[in-house]
Design an enzyme around this catalytic site. Structure first.
Site, PDB file in Angstrom:
ATOM      1  N   ASP A 139       0.842  -1.194   0.000  1.00  9.06           N
ATOM      2  CA  ASP A 139       0.000   0.000   0.000  1.00  9.06           C
ATOM      3  C   ASP A 139       0.878   1.244   0.000  1.00  9.06           C
ATOM      4  O   ASP A 139       1.692   1.440   0.896  1.00  9.06           O
ATOM      5  CB  ASP A 139      -0.930  -0.016   1.210  1.00  9.06           C
ATOM      6  CG  ASP A 139      -2.087   0.959   1.039  1.00  9.06           C
ATOM      7  OD1 ASP A 139      -2.464   1.242  -0.110  1.00  9.06           O
ATOM      8  OD2 ASP A 139      -2.601   1.454   2.053  1.00  9.06           O
ATOM      9  N   HIS A 146      -3.986  13.637   0.831  1.00  9.77           N
ATOM     10  CA  HIS A 146      -4.155  12.760   1.997  1.00  9.77           C
ATOM     11  C   HIS A 146      -2.896  12.782   2.864  1.00  9.77           C
ATOM     12  O   HIS A 146      -2.979  12.865   4.092  1.00  9.77           O
ATOM     13  CB  HIS A 146      -4.450  11.337   1.522  1.00  9.77           C
ATOM     14  CG  HIS A 146      -4.482  10.327   2.633  1.00  9.77           C
ATOM     15  ND1 HIS A 146      -5.505  10.251   3.549  1.00  9.77           N
ATOM     16  CD2 HIS A 146      -3.600   9.347   2.971  1.00  9.77           C
ATOM     17  CE1 HIS A 146      -5.260   9.269   4.404  1.00  9.77           C
ATOM     18  NE2 HIS A 146      -4.111   8.709   4.090  1.00  9.77           N
ATOM     19  N   GLU A 211     -10.462   3.929   3.632  1.00  4.91           N
ATOM     20  CA  GLU A 211      -9.567   4.727   2.780  1.00  4.91           C
ATOM     21  C   GLU A 211      -9.892   4.417   1.329  1.00  4.91           C
ATOM     22  O   GLU A 211      -9.861   3.256   0.905  1.00  4.91           O
ATOM     23  CB  GLU A 211      -8.094   4.410   3.085  1.00  4.91           C
ATOM     24  CG  GLU A 211      -7.672   4.904   4.470  1.00  4.91           C
ATOM     25  CD  GLU A 211      -6.163   4.937   4.667  1.00  4.91           C
ATOM     26  OE1 GLU A 211      -5.448   4.158   3.987  1.00  4.91           O
ATOM     27  OE2 GLU A 211      -5.695   5.740   5.500  1.00  4.91           O
ATOM     28  N   GLU A 213      -9.067   4.150  -2.310  1.00  2.00           N
ATOM     29  CA  GLU A 213      -7.816   3.986  -3.058  1.00  2.00           C
ATOM     30  C   GLU A 213      -8.080   3.282  -4.395  1.00  2.00           C
ATOM     31  O   GLU A 213      -9.060   2.559  -4.558  1.00  2.00           O
ATOM     32  CB  GLU A 213      -6.815   3.128  -2.262  1.00  2.00           C
ATOM     33  CG  GLU A 213      -6.544   3.666  -0.873  1.00  2.00           C
ATOM     34  CD  GLU A 213      -5.353   3.018  -0.193  1.00  2.00           C
ATOM     35  OE1 GLU A 213      -4.539   2.375  -0.894  1.00  2.00           O
ATOM     36  OE2 GLU A 213      -5.242   3.152   1.036  1.00  2.00           O
ATOM     37  N   ASP A 245      -8.939   0.339   2.060  1.00  2.00           N
ATOM     38  CA  ASP A 245      -7.920  -0.020   3.053  1.00  2.00           C
ATOM     39  C   ASP A 245      -8.453   0.364   4.435  1.00  2.00           C
ATOM     40  O   ASP A 245      -8.118   1.409   4.982  1.00  2.00           O
ATOM     41  CB  ASP A 245      -6.618   0.726   2.712  1.00  2.00           C
ATOM     42  CG  ASP A 245      -5.522   0.471   3.734  1.00  2.00           C
ATOM     43  OD1 ASP A 245      -5.513  -0.622   4.329  1.00  2.00           O
ATOM     44  OD2 ASP A 245      -4.688   1.371   3.936  1.00  2.00           O
ATOM     45  N   ARG A 249      -7.923   3.765  13.378  1.00  2.00           N
ATOM     46  CA  ARG A 249      -7.047   4.917  13.632  1.00  2.00           C
ATOM     47  C   ARG A 249      -6.494   4.946  15.048  1.00  2.00           C
ATOM     48  O   ARG A 249      -5.375   5.422  15.266  1.00  2.00           O
ATOM     49  CB  ARG A 249      -7.804   6.222  13.372  1.00  2.00           C
ATOM     50  CG  ARG A 249      -8.335   6.382  11.973  1.00  2.00           C
ATOM     51  CD  ARG A 249      -7.222   6.413  10.955  1.00  2.00           C
ATOM     52  NE  ARG A 249      -7.750   6.617   9.611  1.00  2.00           N
ATOM     53  CZ  ARG A 249      -7.050   6.420   8.508  1.00  2.00           C
ATOM     54  NH1 ARG A 249      -5.791   6.003   8.586  1.00  2.00           N
ATOM     55  NH2 ARG A 249      -7.582   6.612   7.321  1.00  2.00           N
ATOM     56  N   GLN A 252      -3.770   2.432  15.127  1.00  3.33           N
ATOM     57  CA  GLN A 252      -2.677   2.967  14.301  1.00  3.33           C
ATOM     58  C   GLN A 252      -1.876   4.032  15.059  1.00  3.33           C
ATOM     59  O   GLN A 252      -0.640   4.044  15.013  1.00  3.33           O
ATOM     60  CB  GLN A 252      -3.273   3.567  13.027  1.00  3.33           C
ATOM     61  CG  GLN A 252      -2.258   3.990  11.968  1.00  3.33           C
ATOM     62  CD  GLN A 252      -2.942   4.532  10.705  1.00  3.33           C
ATOM     63  OE1 GLN A 252      -4.166   4.537  10.585  1.00  3.33           O
ATOM     64  NE2 GLN A 252      -2.147   4.993   9.762  1.00  3.33           N
ATOM     65  N   LYS A 265      -4.219  -2.117  10.082  1.00  6.41           N
ATOM     66  CA  LYS A 265      -4.549  -2.232   8.662  1.00  6.41           C
ATOM     67  C   LYS A 265      -4.706  -3.683   8.193  1.00  6.41           C
ATOM     68  O   LYS A 265      -5.091  -3.895   7.048  1.00  6.41           O
ATOM     69  CB  LYS A 265      -3.420  -1.598   7.830  1.00  6.41           C
ATOM     70  CG  LYS A 265      -3.136  -0.131   8.152  1.00  6.41           C
ATOM     71  CD  LYS A 265      -3.943   0.792   7.279  1.00  6.41           C
ATOM     72  CE  LYS A 265      -3.422   2.209   7.350  1.00  6.41           C
ATOM     73  NZ  LYS A 265      -4.179   3.075   6.450  1.00  6.41           N
ATOM     74  N   THR A 269      -9.190  -5.962   4.070  1.00  8.77           N
ATOM     75  CA  THR A 269      -9.101  -5.020   2.960  1.00  8.77           C
ATOM     76  C   THR A 269     -10.122  -5.473   1.936  1.00  8.77           C
ATOM     77  O   THR A 269     -10.235  -6.673   1.669  1.00  8.77           O
ATOM     78  CB  THR A 269      -7.692  -5.034   2.331  1.00  8.77           C
ATOM     79  OG1 THR A 269      -6.727  -4.721   3.337  1.00  8.77           O
ATOM     80  CG2 THR A 269      -7.571  -4.027   1.192  1.00  8.77           C
ATOM     81  N   GLU A 386      -9.898  12.385   7.690  1.00  6.55           N
ATOM     82  CA  GLU A 386      -9.764  13.721   7.117  1.00  6.55           C
ATOM     83  C   GLU A 386     -11.082  14.492   7.192  1.00  6.55           C
ATOM     84  O   GLU A 386     -11.113  15.675   7.526  1.00  6.55           O
ATOM     85  CB  GLU A 386      -9.309  13.609   5.659  1.00  6.55           C
ATOM     86  CG  GLU A 386      -7.921  13.013   5.510  1.00  6.55           C
ATOM     87  CD  GLU A 386      -7.640  12.593   4.077  1.00  6.55           C
ATOM     88  OE1 GLU A 386      -7.935  11.430   3.737  1.00  6.55           O
ATOM     89  OE2 GLU A 386      -7.142  13.425   3.308  1.00  6.55           O
TER      90      GLU A 386
HETATM   91 CA    CA Z   1      -3.912   3.164   2.755  1.00  4.28          CA
END
Ligand code: CA
Length: 436
Positions: A139, A146, A211, A213, A245, A249, A252, A265, A269, A386
């Protein structure tokens, strides 16, 4: 590189009626995937309108020959890896033959239309699988807005790390937990520690996020120790899809120093099941947007004139959220954001050239995520981190519900489309999953 040919002709229509005006899968798209028909085993297929063309049935009916037959044979099993390994020419031969077979005006129509009952399945009755056996999943972090949004809390004056404009940053993620669209995601448990707490606790993640992507499916790849030069790297992109993804948080935030994301993560997925080949995307190639004044020129192993001129894509991406409250009120999913692949700071060829520059081998069916693709403003932010400012801003939905991060029962839906004057628009199909 794949070029524009008769398969992209906007005048071409299909005898499969639902393909005309289909927002995702007109005859100009012909994405590849793996599906099971009702009571059947997994096999390769091609989406056309609301139908799936069965490559195994096509081989049995003898409608392929030469390079197209070799490609169909390589794609007819339970994974597309063998087709991915063959490179561009057999893939293009298969695309041209499929377009000819499915074309309303084609000389082949009379051969295949009477056999539609064997060759086509209603997509709604089929199960879609992962398109490939994924050897490795990497990834990246190529969405610059971002990356900037993520770095703002660390240092608002210098949100990008000093390496960002030189290195296509990535981490090795987890292939074993990648699932196709539709498979629910379980909220993970893990360690988390808020800044004001003295010690971490273990429990269900509270800041579950998505996320948005782009998925990059790798083609032939390289031998260990043999880097792929930037000028050849584009030939190793088999096709594109969508990746969610999923990210915890709070996990993380506590675990990521110093080696990067791990359990935050790797619990799941989601990928979209249809692979949009680079051949279908040929009309939607564009120049890589110029870097802002003052940004460094990429180092020479990442620089190729042709790649700069034609190595980017114009793909609009959307993230939507469906909740219990929206469902109960009969409301449509809430549109969270829309962004575009022009928000990527690196081309796909640059990602491949960088991944392999030290000799690391890529193989057919390897998967890249580009990194979250956010636009420059709030309407384009491709994650809740975000959109909510790490939980500081409530997002109000049409149902009156609010969100900062995902709740159980929430369903995240990604879509993507290519539109251009003079071309038939194509779509990627959905990348969708619900939090169980
Ligand atoms: Ca990602």
């Amino acid at each position: 590189m794949s070029s524009i040919d008769e398969t992209h002709d906007p005048r071409r229509t299909s005898w499969v009626a639902s393909a005309q005006g289909h927002p995702e899968f007109p005859i100009q798209n012909l994405p590849l995937g793996v599906f099971s028909p009702p009571n059947g085993s997994p096999r390769g297929g091609v989406a056309i309108g609301d139908q799936i063309f069965d490559l195994q049935a096509g081989l049995e009916a003898g409608v392929f020959s030469g390079a197209a037959a070799a490609a169909a044979e390589a794609a007819a099993g339970a994974a597309l890896n063998r087709l991915m390994a063959l490179g561009g020419n057999p893939r293009i031969a298969l695309r041209r033959r499929l377009s000819e077979l499915l074309s309303a005006d084609g000389a082949e129509r009379r051969k295949v239309e009477p056999r539609a009952g064997q060759l086509l399945h209603n997509a709604a009755d089929c199960t879609l699988h992962l398109p490939a056996a994924i050897g490795s999943f990497t990834d990246f972090f190529a969405g610059i807005h971002h990356a900037r949004n993520g770095g703002m809390r660390r240092d608002p004056n210098n949100p990008l790390n000093p390496n960002y404009k030189y290195v296509p940053v990535a981490y090795h993620s987890r292939a074993s937990s990648v699932r196709p669209s539709g498979v629910p995601i379980r909220r993970p448990s893990g360690q988390r520690k808020a800044a004001e707490d003295d010690a971490p606790i273990f429990g269900a993640a509270q800041k579950l996020d998505y996320e948005l992507e782009l998925a990059v499916w790798i083609g032939p790849g390289n031998e260990l120790g043999q880097p792929i030069p930037i000028a050849e790297a584009g030939e190793h992109v088999f096709g594109l899809g969508l990746v969610n993804d999923w990210s915890a948080r709070d996990v993380q935030g506590w675990e990521s120093q110093p080696l990067g994301p791990f359990l935050a993560k790797n619990f799941g997925t989601t990928v979209s099941p249809w692979v949009i080949t680079t051949d279908a995307l040929a009309p939607f190639r564009i120049a890589q947007p110029p870097r802002p004044a003052g940004d460094p020129r990429p180092l020479s192993y990442l620089w190729d004139e042709t790649d700069q001129e034609t190595g980017a894509f114009d793909i609009t991406l959307e993230a939507m959220l469906m909740t219990e409250g929206l469902r109960a009120k009969g409301l449509p999913p809430h549109r969270m954001s829309a962004s575009n692949t022009t928000d990527l700071y690196w081309t796909l060829a640059q990602l491949i050239a960088h991944h392999t520059c030290g000799g690391c081998n890529l193989g057919p069916g390897d998967l890249f995520g580009t990194g979250t693709i956010s636009g420059p403003t709030l309407e384009g932010y491709g994650s809740l981190m975000e959109l909510s400012g790490d939980g500081q801003r409530q997002i109000t939905l049409g149902s009156g519900e609010t969100r900062t991060f995902l709740q159980d029962g929430d369903e995240v839906i990604f879509r993507a489309h290519c539109r251009k004057a003079g071309c038939v628009p194509i779509g990627f199909g959905e990348c969708r999953a619900r939090i169980a």
